[in-house]
Design a protein around this motif. Structure first.
Motif, PDB file in Angstrom:
ATOM      1  N   LYS A 126       1.017  -1.191  -0.065  1.00 29.44           N
ATOM      2  CA  LYS A 126       0.013  -0.133  -0.035  1.00 29.44           C
ATOM      3  C   LYS A 126       0.837   1.294  -0.039  1.00 29.44           C
ATOM      4  O   LYS A 126       1.708   1.383   0.957  1.00 29.44           O
ATOM      5  CB  LYS A 126      -1.028   0.130   1.232  1.00 29.44           C
ATOM      6  N   GLY A 127       0.811   2.075  -1.242  1.00 33.40           N
ATOM      7  CA  GLY A 127       1.497   3.325  -1.079  1.00 33.40           C
ATOM      8  C   GLY A 127       0.847   4.587  -0.604  1.00 33.40           C
ATOM      9  O   GLY A 127      -0.490   4.601  -0.914  1.00 33.40           O
ATOM     10  N   PHE A 128       1.230   5.366   0.032  1.00 33.33           N
ATOM     11  CA  PHE A 128       0.781   6.774   0.698  1.00 33.33           C
ATOM     12  C   PHE A 128       1.396   7.708  -0.167  1.00 33.33           C
ATOM     13  O   PHE A 128       2.605   8.064   0.272  1.00 33.33           O
ATOM     14  CB  PHE A 128       0.901   6.511   2.072  1.00 33.33           C
ATOM     15  N   TYR A 129       0.857   8.429  -0.915  1.00 36.87           N
ATOM     16  CA  TYR A 129       1.509   9.753  -1.616  1.00 36.87           C
ATOM     17  C   TYR A 129       1.568  10.850  -0.658  1.00 36.87           C
ATOM     18  O   TYR A 129       0.482  11.213  -0.190  1.00 36.87           O
ATOM     19  CB  TYR A 129       0.814  10.108  -2.803  1.00 36.87           C
ATOM     20  N   ASP A 130       2.900  11.528  -0.326  1.00 37.40           N
ATOM     21  CA  ASP A 130       2.691  12.928   0.191  1.00 37.40           C
ATOM     22  C   ASP A 130       2.789  13.813  -0.840  1.00 37.40           C
ATOM     23  O   ASP A 130       3.942  14.021  -1.348  1.00 37.40           O
ATOM     24  CB  ASP A 130       4.142  12.777   0.915  1.00 37.40           C
ATOM     25  N   ILE A 155       6.398   8.952  -1.779  1.00 39.31           N
ATOM     26  CA  ILE A 155       5.699   7.913  -1.460  1.00 39.31           C
ATOM     27  C   ILE A 155       6.007   7.139  -0.157  1.00 39.31           C
ATOM     28  O   ILE A 155       7.287   6.626  -0.401  1.00 39.31           O
ATOM     29  CB  ILE A 155       5.397   6.733  -2.554  1.00 39.31           C
ATOM     30  N   GLN A 156       5.421   6.851   0.718  1.00 41.15           N
ATOM     31  CA  GLN A 156       5.692   5.989   1.691  1.00 41.15           C
ATOM     32  C   GLN A 156       4.900   4.532   1.709  1.00 41.15           C
ATOM     33  O   GLN A 156       3.737   4.523   1.128  1.00 41.15           O
ATOM     34  CB  GLN A 156       5.135   6.570   3.260  1.00 41.15           C
ATOM     35  N   TYR A 157       5.401   3.643   2.101  1.00 42.89           N
ATOM     36  CA  TYR A 157       4.754   2.154   1.852  1.00 42.89           C
ATOM     37  C   TYR A 157       4.765   1.417   3.264  1.00 42.89           C
ATOM     38  O   TYR A 157       5.545   1.550   4.195  1.00 42.89           O
ATOM     39  CB  TYR A 157       5.790   1.514   0.932  1.00 42.89           C
ATOM     40  N   SER A 168       1.333  12.315   8.974  1.00 43.57           N
ATOM     41  CA  SER A 168       1.497  11.268   8.038  1.00 43.57           C
ATOM     42  C   SER A 168       1.991  10.013   8.633  1.00 43.57           C
ATOM     43  O   SER A 168       1.462   8.586   8.144  1.00 43.57           O
ATOM     44  CB  SER A 168       2.761  11.749   6.899  1.00 43.57           C
ATOM     45  N   THR A 214      -1.109   8.074  10.216  1.00 42.09           N
ATOM     46  CA  THR A 214      -1.891   7.588   9.179  1.00 42.09           C
ATOM     47  C   THR A 214      -1.365   6.292   8.892  1.00 42.09           C
ATOM     48  O   THR A 214      -2.302   5.294   8.536  1.00 42.09           O
ATOM     49  CB  THR A 214      -1.896   8.305   7.840  1.00 42.09           C
ATOM     50  N   LEU A 215      -0.033   6.038   8.513  1.00 41.66           N
ATOM     51  CA  LEU A 215       0.409   4.697   8.489  1.00 41.66           C
ATOM     52  C   LEU A 215       0.021   3.595   9.521  1.00 41.66           C
ATOM     53  O   LEU A 215      -0.308   2.475   9.418  1.00 41.66           O
ATOM     54  CB  LEU A 215       1.823   4.586   8.294  1.00 41.66           C
ATOM     55  N   PHE A 247      -3.626   2.822   9.413  1.00 43.98           N
ATOM     56  CA  PHE A 247      -3.820   1.724   8.353  1.00 43.98           C
ATOM     57  C   PHE A 247      -3.387   0.453   8.910  1.00 43.98           C
ATOM     58  O   PHE A 247      -4.157  -0.790   8.725  1.00 43.98           O
ATOM     59  CB  PHE A 247      -3.059   2.111   7.229  1.00 43.98           C
TER      60      PHE A 247
END
Length: 302
Positions: A16-20, A26-28, A58, A61-62, A65
């Motif tokens: 799952k990628g999280f775009y900043d 991109i954080q994973y 941010s 949020t990880l 999830f």
């Protein structure tokens, strides 16, 4: 390269990628589907350069999830000391107790930037800010998945890629095909080293999923971060144009001469060589960043 020179690793992680958006990073979160064990790769600590404000939205949020998915966090990993955002690895480690990791050459980056910032002798440039320093070829487990570290310098002295099952997290080496490759003109960078690192990545099996660390949305398209080795070999705009090391170095150096320094490079490196931790508070309880003047080439320097 044939794409078949490096053996496959078993397993297919969930990614799952999280775009900043402010930094294009991109954080994973990468998880073993069988055990639910997971890793965070390249987490971002929020920073507003205009106000000097920091936040953990941010990174939180990880963690949210991971909790929602019922995963168990096993690793917090950085691919290199970033020049465009603060790492949240230190915050996440302090909050969760989960070990952090980075490539062992980070000590060379620490030594380089310790000199640029004129940090005191008390600052340890020995990598002790992380739980584990990975050498090229080191193996570890993520749940039941095999993971391997690849030393991929060029963008920085210390850059590594993480292979986890059929996925590789390659950060600042290759971007999406329409964005080419990463710059190599930071202190300690090398276009020649970057070319060789890219060839290592291109030697992975064709079907290997590649997850890049930045996307700057050329033409205003939606953010993208997943490709394959076969796709990159066929479509990457820099690799198609430059078929040899000599051609690539010329292309990369010419491109780098046109790029401004990242706006957060002098802010972020002093945090990231500390493992993603802010400088210690001073006597008044506040923390301060230190900006060295005339340490990097200015836009008017020819």
């Amino acid at each position: 390269m044939t794409g078949q020179e490096t053996a496959s690793l078993k397993g297919r992680p969930l990614v799952k990628g999280f775009y900043d958006e402010p930094t294009g990073s991109i954080q994973y979160v990468v998880a073993d589907p069988e055990t639910g064990r997971c890793a965070i790769i390249d987490p971002v600590l929020d920073f507003d350069p205009k106000s000097g404000g920091t936040a953990t939205r941010s990174a939180d949020t990880l963690l949210s999830f991971i909790e929602e998915q019922g995963y168990t966090l096993e690793w917090i990993l950085d691919t290199h000391p970033h020049a465009d955002h603060f790492s949240a690895a230190g915050y996440l480690h302090d909050k969760t107790g989960v070990p952090t990791g980075i490539g062992e050459k980070v000590t060379e980056v620490q030594t380089l930037w310790k000199g640029i910032y004129n940090l005191p002798d008390s600052f340890p440039a020995d990598g002790s800010q992380w739980s584990r320093l990975f050498a090229d070829g080191d193996r570890f487990k993520l749940g039941k998945l095999d993971a391997e570290v690849m030393f991929t310098p060029g963008h920085t002295l210390a850059s590594v890629a993480y292979r986890i099952g059929d996925a590789a997290f390659i950060h600042d080496t290759i971007f999406m095909p329409d964005s080419g490759t990463a710059r190599a003109d930071f202190p300690g960078g090398s276009a020649k080293a970057l070319w060789r690192s890219i060839q290592r990545i291109m030697s992975l099996p064709d079907e290997t999923r590649l997850f890049t660390g930045h996307d700057y949305r050329p033409g205003g398209r939606d953010a993208l971060w997943e490709s394959t080795v076969a796709q990159q070999r066929a479509e990457n705009e820099h690799l198609v144009k430059a078929r040899s090391e000599e051609e690539f170095v010329a292309l990369r150096q010419a491109r780098d001469r046109t790029l401004p320094m990242p706006k957060l490079i002098l802010h972020s490196l002093q945090v990231n060589i500390r493992g993603g931790r802010l400088p210690e508070p001073e006597a008044n309880g506040r923390r301060y960043l230190k900006i060295p003047l005339d340490a990097l080439e200015a836009p008017w320097d020819d």
